[in-house]
Design a protein around this motif. Structure first.
Motif, mmCIF file in Angstrom:
data_model
loop_
_atom_site.group_PDB
_atom_site.id
_atom_site.type_symbol
_atom_site.label_atom_id
_atom_site.label_comp_id
_atom_site.label_asym_id
_atom_site.label_seq_id
_atom_site.Cartn_x
_atom_site.Cartn_y
_atom_site.Cartn_z
ATOM 1 N N LEU A 87 -6.647 -19.450 -7.270
ATOM 2 C CA LEU A 87 -7.128 -18.591 -8.360
ATOM 3 C C LEU A 87 -7.442 -19.396 -9.602
ATOM 4 O O LEU A 87 -8.257 -18.998 -10.431
ATOM 5 N N SER A 88 -6.793 -20.560 -9.745
ATOM 6 C CA SER A 88 -7.091 -21.327 -10.950
ATOM 7 C C SER A 88 -8.083 -22.451 -10.700
ATOM 8 O O SER A 88 -8.808 -22.846 -11.589
ATOM 9 N N THR A 89 -8.165 -22.974 -9.471
ATOM 10 C CA THR A 89 -9.045 -24.135 -9.266
ATOM 11 C C THR A 89 -10.271 -23.867 -8.398
ATOM 12 O O THR A 89 -11.154 -24.699 -8.330
ATOM 13 N N GLU A 90 -10.318 -22.735 -7.681
ATOM 14 C CA GLU A 90 -11.462 -22.530 -6.788
ATOM 15 C C GLU A 90 -12.181 -21.221 -7.080
ATOM 16 O O GLU A 90 -12.575 -20.499 -6.164
ATOM 17 N N GLN A 91 -12.369 -20.944 -8.362
ATOM 18 C CA GLN A 91 -12.927 -19.660 -8.751
ATOM 19 C C GLN A 91 -14.341 -19.429 -8.228
ATOM 20 O O GLN A 91 -14.670 -18.343 -7.769
ATOM 21 N N LEU A 92 -15.160 -20.468 -8.279
ATOM 22 C CA LEU A 92 -16.540 -20.276 -7.836
ATOM 23 C C LEU A 92 -16.578 -19.941 -6.345
ATOM 24 O O LEU A 92 -17.308 -19.060 -5.904
ATOM 25 N N LYS A 93 -15.771 -20.650 -5.580
ATOM 26 C CA LYS A 93 -15.713 -20.389 -4.134
ATOM 27 C C LYS A 93 -15.237 -18.964 -3.868
ATOM 28 O O LYS A 93 -15.764 -18.279 -2.998
ATOM 29 N N LEU A 94 -14.261 -18.514 -4.636
ATOM 30 C CA LEU A 94 -13.737 -17.160 -4.437
ATOM 31 C C LEU A 94 -14.783 -16.095 -4.743
ATOM 32 O O LEU A 94 -14.740 -15.000 -4.207
#
Lengths: 510, 510
Positions: A169-176
């Protein structure tokens, strides 16, 4: 509703109009008791009036007891219907006191607030206000449920899961935020392929894997791929849900009996089955493991040409057409084989793209995380890519990515080992408890070597129905799969309840 | 595979056997380059050998370069195929150096490690090893995609979501492990009912709400409830996915043309439609809002008796039977109506249980969180409870509970307001940019008052195809819905790209 039309009327201030509207909605139960009201600011914005107007209206409602409030929490609708004899304001004061007692830190409001209601027998009952607006589809909980395939809540790796969750949730926001491909997130399919290669001896590519949200979504894809005109077979006895799903999906389906090795190819021919769903690793519910010889016979059946009645010539003329037969191999609990050599999957000994492999994380991780998958043979994968790739993957990328990381970092492997150990402990304690109890003398345990369930054959002096009813009275749920044969599914039962559960079973059997 | 059979053979130590097996699997690519090997401890346990044996085998493989390792991370398979001229060991050393550079804290390993591969033209390409094992279903990303209905990644409330997530993972573990009722978690259905009552003027009970994982799962339930023998109608033009879904679900489906007010009841009669899918709040893609008069005509159609050819009498005998007609009201972006009065939903003016209301969080929250829902009229709810409650809800309880808390605590309401503001800003900037650019002189904007898209009618001097192709070359994706009429869906485009995107559109139009 709170979408009122307020007008500039001389002598009838806006705040009073608003107060009237809300009061009416409360009195006529269009606003639920204990439900929150919008904040002053947001209601003002919505109705295009000043915050002061809303404030005046809310204050009036507060002072008359139609609504109540908690500090820093906002405003809530009073329960005006359930308290005919009691002053509303007094009840609200009591609620506030109770609230303060439960939440000394004001951190959050309990959604389980209880209300006293009068039931249809005139009795006073404590009920949460949610009960009053819901149907009766909540699950009853038992002391021990031997029919449930839910996972034991104590085994879920909450802290690791939470850690991965926080991280993505903090480091892969674009992927999510990027839509997952139709067949599922690349990372997850890759992790599954690696896992299957290493631990199940299955060689496949991520491109052949389709991620779904439980059996329902995978089956709806399979029927679309294999055809609505096919005859689908299910094991009898077997996993009843599959038969029901086929039934409501409007395809022809037949039940196929088992012998002691599982499905018999002769019956498939006789019943004209095109697609058979089976559980060769560990049959549900009997626990049969289909031996390699029978597996090869099943593959042979799937490769036979079909016979076909030629309508044009109007005679009994048989013509061979290429086989359109498939085996759906449901490997639902292969991870939990507790002893004995692992048996190669049907999928891995199939050379002709006849087997669809299906598995799920609902058994091995948690029944409440809806992630399952299947492996399509190449020609079905191509058909999927052509005809079904417009569909969205039903699983959220948040959970797909969490699970992918969980597998990649080998937490899944560790978790499975821990689950196997915990299952083994449970099984051992269960068997020991049964043997040491009075029912040990007149019962027999079958197929206990694999998976998360076994069959207990009890030579009862009473009818199965009576036994089951007595168990229910003692808060134990149990099911017979045939006369005197009870399924003992222990996955959901915590270790510390096992001895007591067996003690109750024994009491009921006498 | 790593499920080898090792035997006690004199002169051939176990560790050497293991080394041989793994080496072979690597050389024959049964083990992927860069994929992790099991830990020494776990492999030892699995093969029932000592940890030292595994250690010796791994050391041998390490020293010969077949595998490599990162400190405190474990062992990985070397890429032996892609480096014909280069010493494997040197490449591994380089990888380790690169790894250290990227991860100075050793916290985690990047899954995007690049490998140099030689493509089929003999060129050296940098490729992630995942690319090599995956199909081509990954999405291309554009500078601006006017066809996408994905949500803008910048608008998702990550910190609130993470906070609720963390909270429920630590305080509501038992609830997370309890199977959700078939229609969805009680908390979520309750929160949805409250939300609809307050913001959409829709009066319903949680018991009538069914939670699904996107349109696909809701439609498969609806077809099971309404019947495979019905004629399903979709809007033309319309949301193509629905028509495709009906097609692959093996039900009869027809396209129904629109006039300037939406679906025309006369056409429904003429085409013999039983169930019509429509978007009266904001038609997709034209933007039409169906006025109240037409809505009442549609309801009248749904309540008309059906005529039925009586086969028994073998004559053209018409007999009335009770209506089995339904309207599926897809309210997919009603939250984003940017101006004008909200129009009451068809569902809320229906008195005869003829309307099924459908909505989704994929537009308002994130397209990657797969949660949607529908409201069933009472008699269909009863049918669901009787015939389909054996199905599992396809959405994980983790996300259902997170969303329920998100709505209950009024974060959803705030989020919608923020999204509306952000959409309004985008729309205003988009329109201003178009008006100020050269295309402003020969184009017209239509239906810009509601929802997240509008139609741009450009009087092009070139063909639509040429224009679309030119745009693609400039990394802009755009689609025509009819000659010269382009859909401008701006939900996925960040505010700071809008001016540049319009500049590129203008360049392509000249």
């Amino acid at each position: 509703m709170l979408s009122y039309t307020l007008e500039e009327i001389k002598g009838w201030p806006l705040y009073e109009q608003l107060y009237q509207h809300i009061k009416e909605d409360i009195m006529e139960h269009r606003l639920y008791p204990d439900s929150p009201l919008p904040s002053k600011r947001s209601l003002a914005k919505q109705l295009n009036i000043s915050i002061t107007t809303v404030e005046n209206a809310y204050n009036q409602l507060l002072s008359e007891g139609y609504i109540y409030s908690f500090p820093r929490e906002g405003f809530y609708v009073s329960d005006v219907s359930q308290t005919p004899g009691m002053a509303i304001r007094e009840e609200n004061l009591a609620k506030q006191a109770e609230y303060k007692r439960i939440h000394p830190d004001n951190s959050k409001r309990s959604s389980a607030t209880k209300t006293l209601v009068i039931d249809n027998k005139g009795m006073i009952q404590e009920k949460s206000f949610k009960d009053m607006y819901l149907g009766a589809d909540d699950h009853k909980e038992f002391f021990a449920d031997f029919t449930s395939n839910a996972t034991d809540p104590n085994t879920f790796p909450f802290s690791t899961w939470a850690k991965i969750n926080r991280e993505i949730l903090s480091t892969e926001q674009l992927k999510l935020m990027t839509n997952s491909p139709s067949k599922g997130l690349v990372e997850l399919r890759f992790a599954i392929a690696e896992y299957l290669r290493e631990f199940r001896g299955i060689d496949t590519f991520p491109d052949n894997i389709v991620v779904g949200a439980g059996t329902e979504t995978l089956y709806s894809i399979l029927i679309q791929l294999l055809g609505y005109d096919k005859v689908y077979g299910t094991e009898d006895p077997g996993y009843e849900k599959i038969a029901k799903l086929l039934e409501v999906s409007n395809v022809k389906n037949v039940k196929v009996p088992l012998d002691h090795d599982g499905i018999v190819p002769r019956d498939l021919r006789y019943k004209g089955v095109n697609v058979i769903h089976c559980t060769p690793s560990h049959h549900f519910p009997t626990g049969i493991t289909t031996p390699i010889g029978r597996r090869q016979e099943l593959l042979k059946w799937a490769n036979e040409d079909d016979y076909h009645f030629d309508k044009k010539r109007q005679s009994v003329f048989l013509k061979t057409i290429a086989s359109d037969k498939y085996i759906i191999e449901d490997d639902y609990d292969s991870e939990f084989r507790l002893s004995g050599l692992p048996i190669p999957s049907l999928f891995s000994i199939d050379n002709n793209e006849k087997v669809i492999y299906m598995n799920t994380f609902t058994k091995s991780l948690a029944s409440t995380i809806r992630i399952s998958y299947m492996i399509l043979p190449d020609h079905l994968r191509d058909k999927y890519n052509e005809t079904l790739s417009f569909c969205s993957c039903p699983v959220s990328t948040f959970e797909q990515l969490t699970l992918a990381r969980f597998i990649e970092r080998r937490f899944y492997e560790k978790h499975i080992n821990r689950m196997r150990n915990s299952s083994r402990k449970k099984r051992d304690l269960l068997m020991k408890s049964i043997k040491n109890s009075v029912i040990g003398n007149f019962s027999e345990i079958r197929e206990e070597q694999s998976g998360l369930h076994f069959i207990l054959d009890i030579a009862l002096g009473i009818s199965d129905e009576t036994f089951i009813k007595r168990c229910l009275d003692k808060d134990i749920k149990i099911k017979a799969i045939s006369r005197n044969n009870f399924m003992i599914n222990y996955s959901s039962i915590p270790l510390d309840r096992i001895e007591e559960a067996v003690r109750r079973l024994a009491e009921c059997a006498l």
